[in-house]
Scaffold this motif. Structure first.
Motif, PDB file in Angstrom:
ATOM      1  N   ASN A 123     -61.364  20.340 -39.607  1.00 47.87           N
ATOM      2  CA  ASN A 123     -59.969  20.476 -40.020  1.00 47.87           C
ATOM      3  C   ASN A 123     -59.685  21.946 -40.375  1.00 47.87           C
ATOM      4  N   PRO A 124     -59.387  22.763 -39.346  1.00 48.14           N
ATOM      5  CA  PRO A 124     -59.268  24.215 -39.557  1.00 48.14           C
ATOM      6  C   PRO A 124     -58.215  24.589 -40.593  1.00 48.14           C
ATOM      7  N   ALA A 125     -57.107  23.854 -40.631  1.00 46.94           N
ATOM      8  CA  ALA A 125     -56.036  24.204 -41.577  1.00 46.94           C
ATOM      9  C   ALA A 125     -56.518  24.074 -43.011  1.00 46.94           C
ATOM     10  N   SER A 126     -57.274  23.023 -43.283  1.00 46.98           N
ATOM     11  CA  SER A 126     -57.727  22.835 -44.663  1.00 46.98           C
ATOM     12  C   SER A 126     -58.825  23.844 -45.002  1.00 46.98           C
ATOM     13  N   GLU A 160     -58.983  26.881 -43.832  1.00 40.93           N
ATOM     14  CA  GLU A 160     -58.257  28.134 -44.035  1.00 40.93           C
ATOM     15  C   GLU A 160     -57.662  28.207 -45.445  1.00 40.93           C
ATOM     16  N   GLU A 161     -57.020  27.116 -45.841  1.00 36.42           N
ATOM     17  CA  GLU A 161     -56.455  27.004 -47.199  1.00 36.42           C
ATOM     18  C   GLU A 161     -57.513  27.268 -48.249  1.00 36.42           C
ATOM     19  N   ARG A 162     -58.674  26.663 -48.011  1.00 38.16           N
ATOM     20  CA  ARG A 162     -59.785  26.745 -48.951  1.00 38.16           C
ATOM     21  C   ARG A 162     -60.279  28.196 -49.058  1.00 38.16           C
ATOM     22  N   VAL A 163     -60.399  28.874 -47.909  1.00 40.33           N
ATOM     23  CA  VAL A 163     -60.862  30.271 -47.907  1.00 40.33           C
ATOM     24  C   VAL A 163     -59.911  31.119 -48.749  1.00 40.33           C
ATOM     25  N   ILE A 164     -58.613  30.945 -48.526  1.00 44.44           N
ATOM     26  CA  ILE A 164     -57.628  31.761 -49.247  1.00 44.44           C
ATOM     27  C   ILE A 164     -57.677  31.468 -50.742  1.00 44.44           C
ATOM     28  N   SER A 165     -57.757  30.193 -51.079  1.00 42.92           N
ATOM     29  CA  SER A 165     -57.735  29.837 -52.493  1.00 42.92           C
ATOM     30  C   SER A 165     -58.994  30.329 -53.215  1.00 42.92           C
ATOM     31  N   ILE A 166     -60.166  30.175 -52.590  1.00 42.93           N
ATOM     32  CA  ILE A 166     -61.404  30.636 -53.242  1.00 42.93           C
ATOM     33  C   ILE A 166     -61.394  32.162 -53.363  1.00 42.93           C
ATOM     34  N   VAL A 191     -67.928  32.564 -49.872  1.00 41.46           N
ATOM     35  CA  VAL A 191     -66.990  31.535 -49.418  1.00 41.46           C
ATOM     36  C   VAL A 191     -67.614  30.709 -48.290  1.00 41.46           C
ATOM     37  N   SER A 192     -68.287  31.363 -47.339  1.00 38.74           N
ATOM     38  CA  SER A 192     -68.970  30.617 -46.263  1.00 38.74           C
ATOM     39  C   SER A 192     -69.978  29.636 -46.849  1.00 38.74           C
ATOM     40  N   MET A 193     -70.735  30.097 -47.848  1.00 39.42           N
ATOM     41  CA  MET A 193     -71.749  29.252 -48.475  1.00 39.42           C
ATOM     42  C   MET A 193     -71.100  28.043 -49.159  1.00 39.42           C
ATOM     43  N   LEU A 194     -69.990  28.290 -49.873  1.00 39.41           N
ATOM     44  CA  LEU A 194     -69.301  27.194 -50.568  1.00 39.41           C
ATOM     45  C   LEU A 194     -68.678  26.211 -49.582  1.00 39.41           C
ATOM     46  N   LEU A 195     -68.072  26.747 -48.507  1.00 40.24           N
ATOM     47  CA  LEU A 195     -67.468  25.880 -47.488  1.00 40.24           C
ATOM     48  C   LEU A 195     -68.517  24.945 -46.902  1.00 40.24           C
ATOM     49  N   LEU A 196     -69.677  25.522 -46.620  1.00 42.28           N
ATOM     50  CA  LEU A 196     -70.752  24.734 -46.025  1.00 42.28           C
ATOM     51  C   LEU A 196     -71.173  23.603 -46.973  1.00 42.28           C
ATOM     52  N   ALA A 197     -71.359  23.934 -48.240  1.00 38.50           N
ATOM     53  CA  ALA A 197     -71.761  22.914 -49.227  1.00 38.50           C
ATOM     54  C   ALA A 197     -70.686  21.833 -49.337  1.00 38.50           C
ATOM     55  N   GLU A 198     -69.426  22.252 -49.385  1.00 44.90           N
ATOM     56  CA  GLU A 198     -68.327  21.298 -49.524  1.00 44.90           C
ATOM     57  C   GLU A 198     -68.238  20.356 -48.325  1.00 44.90           C
ATOM     58  N   GLU A 199     -68.378  20.939 -47.127  1.00 41.76           N
ATOM     59  CA  GLU A 199     -68.273  20.132 -45.904  1.00 41.76           C
ATOM     60  C   GLU A 199     -69.411  19.108 -45.820  1.00 41.76           C
ATOM     61  N   LEU A 200     -70.619  19.561 -46.123  1.00 40.45           N
ATOM     62  CA  LEU A 200     -71.775  18.644 -46.053  1.00 40.45           C
ATOM     63  C   LEU A 200     -71.558  17.462 -46.984  1.00 40.45           C
ATOM     64  N   ASN A 201     -71.079  17.757 -48.196  1.00 39.26           N
ATOM     65  CA  ASN A 201     -70.893  16.691 -49.171  1.00 39.26           C
ATOM     66  C   ASN A 201     -69.702  15.813 -48.841  1.00 39.26           C
ATOM     67  N   ILE A 212     -60.469  35.464 -42.048  1.00 38.23           N
ATOM     68  CA  ILE A 212     -60.567  34.039 -42.416  1.00 38.23           C
ATOM     69  C   ILE A 212     -61.375  33.295 -41.348  1.00 38.23           C
ATOM     70  N   THR A 213     -61.078  33.599 -40.087  1.00 33.35           N
ATOM     71  CA  THR A 213     -61.778  32.928 -38.984  1.00 33.35           C
ATOM     72  C   THR A 213     -63.274  33.198 -39.037  1.00 33.35           C
TER      73      THR A 213
END
Ligand SMILES: [Zn+2]
Length: 412
Positions: free
Chosen positions: A11-14, A16-22, A134-144, A393-394
């Motif tokens: 879900n690229p939009a979400s 992207e949102e997450r990257v900006i917010s973090i 942010v990449s590290m957090l995104l990865l953890a969030e997605e896995l969970n 962001i990409t």
């Protein structure tokens, strides 16, 4: 496995949102170390710990180090562990501290407030090293969020004090908890790279910083024959070092750019304040970056030989001392972390990454020193420490995808 990978970041939009917010929250923390008149990384690390907890990462280890120079009294280091099917772990390292913005007028806007323009986010720290965080957090969030158990275990290390020596950061972590890491784990430090992701740093030249202190005899500049001009002797010494050392240590290794060792007279201290005095003392420094096979003792011996010639010719005394030394460090180009990275970069970015060496120093050297094969990689703009520092962001999401690929490769 491919199927599992496709589920991640779908879900690229979400994302992207997450990257900006973090990024916005992290940048506002102004995580400057006490050397840069800051209060350290505590606030920022608390946010990171809270996000990890919120997305279900329960195994958090705190390896803080006491530091009375900051209000909290601690420089925080946080390790998050996400178990995989294997014990073998992919370790990712991000540093939480940032450097000061420098000349504020060189920035287009407030460096502590993230600004978006197209795919780029601007602000101090967004690239160095929050893109990795942010990449590290995104990865953890997605896995969970998708309840995926990866093949390899994942270890996320958020460390302090990278910009000012790492004594409170990775060096502390390695001194109190190095048994957390194993030599057959994979170690990636996403803190350098190129804008298309095609550079994997596997080797760093040795660093040798030398102080050269010339003692002559001061006198009136109208009667120079009565003294021994330390500045003149220092100039001769600087030129001799520059020419002679490059000629003696002329080995070439194309892994590096430039491909040879470098010997650079750099800092020069003020001598006399007035023009009409021959200086009796002069101090300058040399920054030497040595290919792995060059022995620093041999460089020092050659420098002393040159000093002896200058002493004789100019009637001065030359003192040579070492200000700082860091041995060269290398990870084999055929190590698993490098081959896995190359494969993942090809899958995600579609580019053939090559292994390179650098003259600079990263924290990967501390890992390699302990026998842990570390590679330095990320897909970044290289605006670190500059005004209008920016991060794509990409690329932040794609870097997370690269790490996910490595994590899902059971054969690694
Ligand atoms: Zn950095």
């Amino acid at each position: 496995m491919t199927h599992t990978l496709e589920k991640l970041f779908s879900n690229p939009a979400s994302c992207e949102e997450r990257v900006i917010s973090i990024q916005t929250t992290l940048t506002a923390c102004r995580a400057l170390g006490p050397e840069n008149s800051g209060q350290g990384e505590m606030l920022k690390t608390r946010h990171i710990a809270a996000w990890l907890t919120a997305c279900g990462v329960s195994n958090l280890i705190h390896l803080d180090k006491a530091d009375t120079r900051v209000e909290s009294g601690l420089r925080p280091n946080l390790v998050a562990l996400i178990p995989g099917r294997q014990k073998k772990t992919l370790w990712l390292f991000g540093h939480t501290d940032v450097v000061p913005p420098g000349d504020i007028s060189a920035w287009s806007a407030d460096p502590w407030q993230v600004r978006r323009d197209g795919d780029f986010l601007y602000g101090r720290g967004v690239e160095d090293n929050q893109q990795a965080i942010v990449s590290m957090l995104l990865l953890a969030e997605e896995l969970n969020a998708r309840q995926i158990v990866p093949d390899l275990s994942l270890g996320l290390v958020f460390m302090s004090d990278e910009e000012t020596g790492s004594a409170y950061g990775l060096r502390h972590i390695l001194s109190v908890a190095h048994d957390m890491f194993r030599a057959d784990d994979l170690f990636i430090v996403p803190d350098a790279g190129s804008p298309c992701g095609d550079r994997i740093e596997i080797s760093e030249k040795g660093q040798l910083w030398i102080q050269i202190h010339i003692k002559g005899v001061q006198c009136h500049a109208s009667t120079p024959q009565k003294g021994h001009n330390a500045f003149l002797a220092a100039s001769a010494m600087a030129l001799a070092c520059h020419e002679h050392l490059h000629a003696v240590f002329a080995d070439v290794d194309e892994l590096f750019d430039p491909p040879h060792s470098t010997f650079v007279p750099s800092k020069h201290e003020a001598n006399v304040p007035n023009i009409n005095t021959v200086p009796g003392e002069d101090v300058f420094f040399m920054d030497c970056r040595l290919l792995p096979q060059v022995v620093s003792e041999e460089v020092l011996a050659q420098t002393r030989n040159l000093a002896a010639v200058v002493e004789k010719q100019y009637g001065v005394h030359v003192d040579i001392s070492v200000v700082q030394e860091q041995k060269a460090s290398s990870t084999s180009a055929s190590s698993r972390v490098v081959t896995a990275l190359k494969d993942a970069v090809m899958q995600v970015y579609g580019v053939k990454a090559r292994a390179v060496g650098i003259g600079g120093a990263t924290v990967a050297a501390f890992l390699r020193e302990k026998g842990f094969p570390a590679a330095v990689w990320s897909c970044i703009e290289n605006t670190c420490h500059a005004p209008d520092e920016r991060s794509s962001i990409t690329s932040t999401i794609n870097d997370a995808r690269v790490f996910a690929h490595i994590l899902m490769q059971a054969h690694v």
